[in-house]
Design a protein around this motif. Structure first.
Motif, PDB file in Angstrom:
ATOM      1  N   ALA A   1      15.372  10.805   7.492  1.00 25.91           N
ATOM      2  CA  ALA A   1      16.766  10.796   7.043  1.00 25.91           C
ATOM      3  C   ALA A   1      17.748  10.984   8.180  1.00 25.91           C
ATOM      4  O   ALA A   1      18.945  10.772   8.022  1.00 25.91           O
ATOM      5  N   GLY A   2      17.266  11.404   9.318  1.00 25.53           N
ATOM      6  CA  GLY A   2      18.170  11.690  10.451  1.00 25.53           C
ATOM      7  C   GLY A   2      18.743  10.441  11.060  1.00 25.53           C
ATOM      8  O   GLY A   2      19.902  10.393  11.454  1.00 25.53           O
ATOM      9  N   GLY A   3      17.917   9.406  11.135  1.00 26.47           N
ATOM     10  CA  GLY A   3      18.364   8.140  11.690  1.00 26.47           C
ATOM     11  C   GLY A   3      18.887   8.285  13.105  1.00 26.47           C
ATOM     12  O   GLY A   3      18.282   8.962  13.933  1.00 26.47           O
ATOM     13  N   THR A   4      20.055   7.665  13.350  1.00 22.93           N
ATOM     14  CA  THR A   4      20.581   7.683  14.708  1.00 22.93           C
ATOM     15  C   THR A   4      21.167   9.029  15.076  1.00 22.93           C
ATOM     16  O   THR A   4      21.462   9.296  16.239  1.00 22.93           O
ATOM     17  N   ASP A   5      21.396   9.897  14.073  1.00 23.96           N
ATOM     18  CA  ASP A   5      21.991  11.197  14.364  1.00 23.96           C
ATOM     19  C   ASP A   5      20.955  12.247  14.758  1.00 23.96           C
ATOM     20  O   ASP A   5      21.319  13.392  15.001  1.00 23.96           O
ATOM     21  N   THR A   6      19.686  11.844  14.771  1.00 28.51           N
ATOM     22  CA  THR A   6      18.636  12.832  14.971  1.00 28.51           C
ATOM     23  C   THR A   6      18.917  13.771  16.138  1.00 28.51           C
ATOM     24  O   THR A   6      18.832  14.993  16.008  1.00 28.51           O
ATOM     25  N   ALA A   7      19.280  13.191  17.285  1.00 25.45           N
ATOM     26  CA  ALA A   7      19.475  14.018  18.474  1.00 25.45           C
ATOM     27  C   ALA A   7      20.574  15.041  18.236  1.00 25.45           C
ATOM     28  O   ALA A   7      20.415  16.233  18.528  1.00 25.45           O
ATOM     29  N   ALA A   8      21.707  14.575  17.648  1.00 24.79           N
ATOM     30  CA  ALA A   8      22.817  15.488  17.397  1.00 24.79           C
ATOM     31  C   ALA A   8      22.422  16.571  16.400  1.00 24.79           C
ATOM     32  O   ALA A   8      22.751  17.745  16.580  1.00 24.79           O
ATOM     33  N   LEU A   9      21.672  16.186  15.360  1.00 20.36           N
ATOM     34  CA  LEU A   9      21.222  17.160  14.377  1.00 20.36           C
ATOM     35  C   LEU A   9      20.324  18.215  15.021  1.00 20.36           C
ATOM     36  O   LEU A   9      20.430  19.398  14.743  1.00 20.36           O
ATOM     37  N   LEU A  10      19.470  17.733  15.936  1.00 18.11           N
ATOM     38  CA  LEU A  10      18.517  18.647  16.547  1.00 18.11           C
ATOM     39  C   LEU A  10      19.190  19.694  17.435  1.00 18.11           C
ATOM     40  O   LEU A  10      18.639  20.739  17.702  1.00 18.11           O
ATOM     41  N   ARG A  11      20.406  19.371  17.874  1.00 22.94           N
ATOM     42  CA  ARG A  11      21.106  20.351  18.704  1.00 22.94           C
ATOM     43  C   ARG A  11      21.350  21.644  17.945  1.00 22.94           C
ATOM     44  O   ARG A  11      21.356  22.727  18.506  1.00 22.94           O
TER      45      ARG A  11
ATOM     46  N   LEU B   1      12.429  10.095  19.697  1.00 23.06           N
ATOM     47  CA  LEU B   1      13.461  10.404  18.709  1.00 23.06           C
ATOM     48  C   LEU B   1      12.990  10.040  17.298  1.00 23.06           C
ATOM     49  O   LEU B   1      13.188  10.796  16.351  1.00 23.06           O
ATOM     50  N   ALA B   2      12.347   8.874  17.185  1.00 26.34           N
ATOM     51  CA  ALA B   2      11.882   8.443  15.870  1.00 26.34           C
ATOM     52  C   ALA B   2      10.837   9.405  15.329  1.00 26.34           C
ATOM     53  O   ALA B   2      10.855   9.759  14.139  1.00 26.34           O
ATOM     54  N   SER B   3       9.942   9.857  16.195  1.00 26.93           N
ATOM     55  CA  SER B   3       8.901  10.764  15.704  1.00 26.93           C
ATOM     56  C   SER B   3       9.504  12.115  15.328  1.00 26.93           C
ATOM     57  O   SER B   3       9.084  12.736  14.345  1.00 26.93           O
ATOM     58  N   ALA B   4      10.515  12.558  16.081  1.00 24.97           N
ATOM     59  CA  ALA B   4      11.179  13.824  15.736  1.00 24.97           C
ATOM     60  C   ALA B   4      11.868  13.680  14.389  1.00 24.97           C
ATOM     61  O   ALA B   4      11.818  14.574  13.544  1.00 24.97           O
ATOM     62  N   ASP B   5      12.502  12.531  14.191  1.00 27.03           N
ATOM     63  CA  ASP B   5      13.174  12.245  12.921  1.00 27.03           C
ATOM     64  C   ASP B   5      12.173  12.282  11.775  1.00 27.03           C
ATOM     65  O   ASP B   5      12.387  12.950  10.752  1.00 27.03           O
ATOM     66  N   ALA B   6      11.057  11.606  11.993  1.00 23.29           N
ATOM     67  CA  ALA B   6      10.047  11.542  10.931  1.00 23.29           C
ATOM     68  C   ALA B   6       9.483  12.935  10.650  1.00 23.29           C
ATOM     69  O   ALA B   6       9.211  13.288   9.501  1.00 23.29           O
ATOM     70  N   LEU B   7       9.311  13.724  11.700  1.00 23.45           N
ATOM     71  CA  LEU B   7       8.685  15.037  11.536  1.00 23.45           C
ATOM     72  C   LEU B   7       9.619  16.001  10.806  1.00 23.45           C
ATOM     73  O   LEU B   7       9.208  16.678   9.866  1.00 23.45           O
TER      74      LEU B   7
END
Lengths: 525, 295
Positions: A209-219, A198-204
């Protein structure tokens, strides 16, 4: 040993192509339509204060991005609701979207799991380049060249091929991580892919900026591989071709050969696909077999108890019935068929041609169109719903094939031995049993197995003739797991597996003999 | 002399007797029953009444679904036989080439021929299911699709899937027929053609195709008959639903006779199917007998 100008040219082209491929890696190879900011404004009226406030916040974000030179687009979703007072209010969702292009280096830098594939790819490419340069520019043609040079250049070509495979694999792997591992986690279906992913997806994608919402944003994120990435394939293909040329082989022939192997591999994959699915599903739990989000190729825990369950639910009985039925049919078909084939092969009599014609003709009569007649006949003979009834029908409808194949075998064997035996005082019966049958054993075994398989696989007549559960052959019995309302796929496939494996093995044994039998007459199950 | 001594004139017939009895009772006699029933009145409970002329035939032919069933049968036979002949020929050409793993590839090609049709039809039914199907699962898991696709949006697509599965199970038969033909070709023809400068396509057109034509003819005629008679694929996947729109003649006949209990029209259709089969079988017999004479 000769040095050819062409070799120098080819080697420099290889180096250039390798550089080109690294250049492609630095382009934005993967694009994400990412939602970088979401603002929900509930219970608002269009244009009121709340709306304005949310709008201002969104505008700030956009301005912030614009200052950094990043183009963004705002989308506004309005969902109207009627509240308890009867007023229509709106839920407004603002989304700030931007398209993000990530280069291959970004993938590697942020530690995104598919970045590892790119590292392997670079390694393979470096290896190819190293080997190609290491082999120098001397010739390696069969006549003049040295074997080790040829070998090294071939290895380099293989490395380039590996690069191509990894190129495709990178895209698939990236999609899997985004859509399956993270997407299903965000949807609450699968377990977390892990903090690191998740952290690497956020960074990429969101630059942290995605932080803890990364997974939800990626949806909400759509992603696709950019056209530039696919340029890798022709570049690497050219590289491989040049390396093949350097090694002294015929490029066109090698290419044709490669296509042949590709065709065979794809063909085998397509054929095996349903069988692999059957095999793996047979070991799954019922829930896993009915889960489209099942993330593994093979079952997580191998459920051998599926087999004990189905054996307990009558499948053992069905298998025994099938065994009995097929052996009975085979014996009967051969007992009647061998004498007939013998007469047709060795004796001359009036009506021989007519009988042969009838045999060929009856090969065509499928029992399916005669179903009504057959079921009535078996009722009249009091053989309905019994295994012997099926034995007779299967034997009769396989008679034509048995006679045809056996006759072909007998004709191909010279009758001199039998004639000698007859002079020694044998009659034709003992000549058949003592001389001809042992000599034509391969043909008889082929016929035997083929009739056995045909009877084992027979389905249509059995569904009509057999009504009681205890007499079902396996082909009919396994459909009890496929009831119209509920299908127990794991049980269905477990019993299918038991029904299929012996037959396929037997069939592979006779395949070769069957092919030669086919030339003398046609047969099919 | 390819014969042995026959002591009595009737001896050959004695040898044929068991086979004749078996086929007479269980193949020929049902044909007679079907013919007789098709001209008789049959009640729903299966009681056979008296002669009623062509009325069974008229009922069968005037049924609203008769036209679409016959059209389906035609599409089914033509598409499955045509495409699988083409594909089987290509696969045979490939398998006839020398390459590593050829034996394994040949054993794999046998699979769809050897496995029971019911099992294969069930496998495919599972694969193309939208809610939990293996095809969607595989394509999603490999990232090729991002969203599940409904593989069975309409009955026309359903029927196309059935044709596809029919092709899948028929290709190996064609392949092995053609392979048998290819392996009996003398390699010296090819050497001569290569010396004369013929390329791959020329050799294929002027050498391979004429030489395997007999095997292709045999496999095509046999396939027409087997595909016409094919029952489990359609029965397992759609059962002719909706309203017989995906039925072929044999599945329609089965439904009429055994689930709708309308045996009269069913027997009439049996006779129709039988006559169609006889025409094909006659063609096949002529081809085979001619070949037999040539040997």
């Amino acid at each position: 040993m000769t040095v050819r100008k062409g070799n120098l040219l080819s080697l420099s082209a290889v180096i250039l192509l390798a550089l080109l491929s690294v250049l492609i890696l630095s382009l934005p190879v993967y694009r994400f339509d990412a939602t970088v900011f979401t603002k929900r404004s509930g219970n608002t009226f269009m244009g009121d204060e709340r709306y304005q406030a949310a709008r201002a916040e969104v505008d700030d974000t956009v301005a912030d991005y614009t200052r950094r030179g990043i183009h963004t687009e705002v989308s506004e979703e309005v969902i109207e609701r009627v509240n308890s007072k009867g007023d229509t209010t709106s839920l407004v969702i603002f989304r700030v979207n931007r398209e993000i292009g990530c280069s291959g280096w970004d993938f590697i830098r942020t530690g995104f799991p598919s970045g590892r594939v790119l590292v392997w790819m670079l390694a393979a490419e470096g290896l190819a380049l190293l080997l190609a340069c290491g082999a120098g520019i001397r010739d390696s043609r069969k006549r003049s060249g040295e074997t080790w040079r040829r070998r090294v250049r071939q290895a380099a070509a293989w490395a380039a091929l590996l690069c191509m495979l990894l190129t495709v694999f990178f895209v698939l792997y990236t999609n899997v991580i985004i859509y399956r591992r993270i997407g299903l986690y965000a949807a609450g279906v699968a377990e977390s892919p892990g903090e690191a992913v998740l952290a690497s997806a956020d960074a990429l994608i969101y630059q942290g900026a995605g932080g803890t919402d990364t997974a939800a944003l990626l949806r909400d994120t759509a992603s696709h591989c950019a056209v530039t990435w696919w340029l890798q394939l022709p570049v690497l293909l050219c590289m491989a071709a040049l390396l093949v040329r350097l090694s002294g082989a015929d490029v066109r022939k090698t290419f044709a050969r490669g296509c042949l192997y590709l065709f065979v591999i794809v063909m085998c994959a397509v054929i095996l696909y349903p069988f692999v699915i059957m095999f793996t599903s047979a070991f799954r739990t019922d829930a896993d077999a009915n889960d489209i989000n099942f993330l593994h190729l093979f079952p997580v825990d191998w459920r051998w108890e599926n087999f004990s369950h189905i054996l307990g639910r009558g499948v053992l009985r069905y298998l025994l019935n099938s065994l009995l039925l097929s052996s009975g049919s085979t014996c009967l078909a051969l007992l009647c068929g061998i004498p007939a084939a013998y007469a047709l092969a060795r004796m001359r009599f009036r009506g021989r041609k007519a009988f042969l014609g009838f045999v060929i003709m009856s090969q065509m009569f499928s029992p399916v169109v005669l179903l009504v007649g057959i079921s009535r006949l078996l009722i009249d003979l009091r053989l309905s719903d019994t295994i012997p009834g099926l034995v007779f029908i299967n034997a009769a409808f396989n008679q034509a094939f048995a006679i045809w194949l056996l006759r072909g075998t007998f004709v191909s064997i010279s009758p001199e031995m039998e004639q000698a035996a007859c002079i020694d005082g044998c009659n034709s019966v003992s000549a058949l049993i003592r001389v001809l049958i042992p000599m034509s054993a391969p043909g008889i075994v082929t016929t035997l197995i083929f009739v056995f398989i045909n009877s084992w696989n027979e389905y249509t007549i059995s569904t009509v003739v057999i009504h009681s559960d205890v007499n079902f052959p396996i082909t009919v019995g396994l459909t009890q797991f496929a009831a119209f309302s509920m299908i127990q796929w794991n049980y269905l496939f477990a019993s299918s597996l038991l029904a299929t494996v012996p037959v396929v093995i037997l069939f592979m044994l006779i395949e070769k003999h069957l092919v030669s039998g086919l030339t003398s007459g046609g047969v099919k199950g | 002399m390819n014969q042995i001594l026959v002591r009595h004139k009737w001896e050959p017939y004695l040898w044929l007797l068991p086979s004749l009895l078996l086929m007479g009772i269980f193949v020929v006699y049902p044909i007679g029953i079907v013919f007789k029933l098709s001209f008789s009145e049959i009640s729903r409970s299966g009681m056979v009444g008296g002669f009623n002329g062509l009325s069974n035939y008229i009922t069968a032919v005037t049924a609203p679904e008769f036209g679409s069933v016959m059209l389906n049968t035609l599409i089914w036979v033509v598409s499955v036989v045509g495409i699988s002949t083409l594909l089987g020929f290509i696969v045979a050409l490939v398998l006839n080439a020398e390459f590593r793993g050829r034996k394994i590839a040949r054993s794999i090609v046998v699979f769809p021929w050897a496995a029971t049709l019911v099992v294969q039809a069930s496998m495919w039914k599972y694969i193309i299911n939208i809610e939990y199907g293996a095809l969607n699962n595989t394509l999603l898991n490999t990232g090729i699709l991002s969203r599940a696709v409904n593989w069975r949006p309409s009955y026309i697509i359903d029927f196309a899937w059935e044709c596809g599965i029919g092709i899948f199970v028929t290709v190996p038969f064609v392949t092995f027929c053609v392979l048998a033909g290819l392996q009996s070709i003398d390699l010296s023809y090819y050497e001569a053609a290569t010396v004369d400068g013929a390329g791959f396509w020329k050799k294929l057109r002027h050498l391979t195709l004429p030489l395997v034509r007999p095997s292709l003819t045999v496999s095509t005629v046999l396939n027409i008959i087997y595909v016409f008679n094919s029952f489990p694929i359609i029965y397992t996947i759609t059962r002719g639903a909706p309203a017989h729109k995906t039925d072929t003649l044999v599945t329609y006949l089965y439904m009429l006779a055994f689930s709708e209990q309308r045996k009269g029209p069913a027997t009439a259709l049996s006779v129709v199917g039988f006559v169609i089969l006889c025409i094909c079988a006659g063609a096949y017999m002529i081809i085979t007998m001619r070949k037999e004479d040539a040997e």
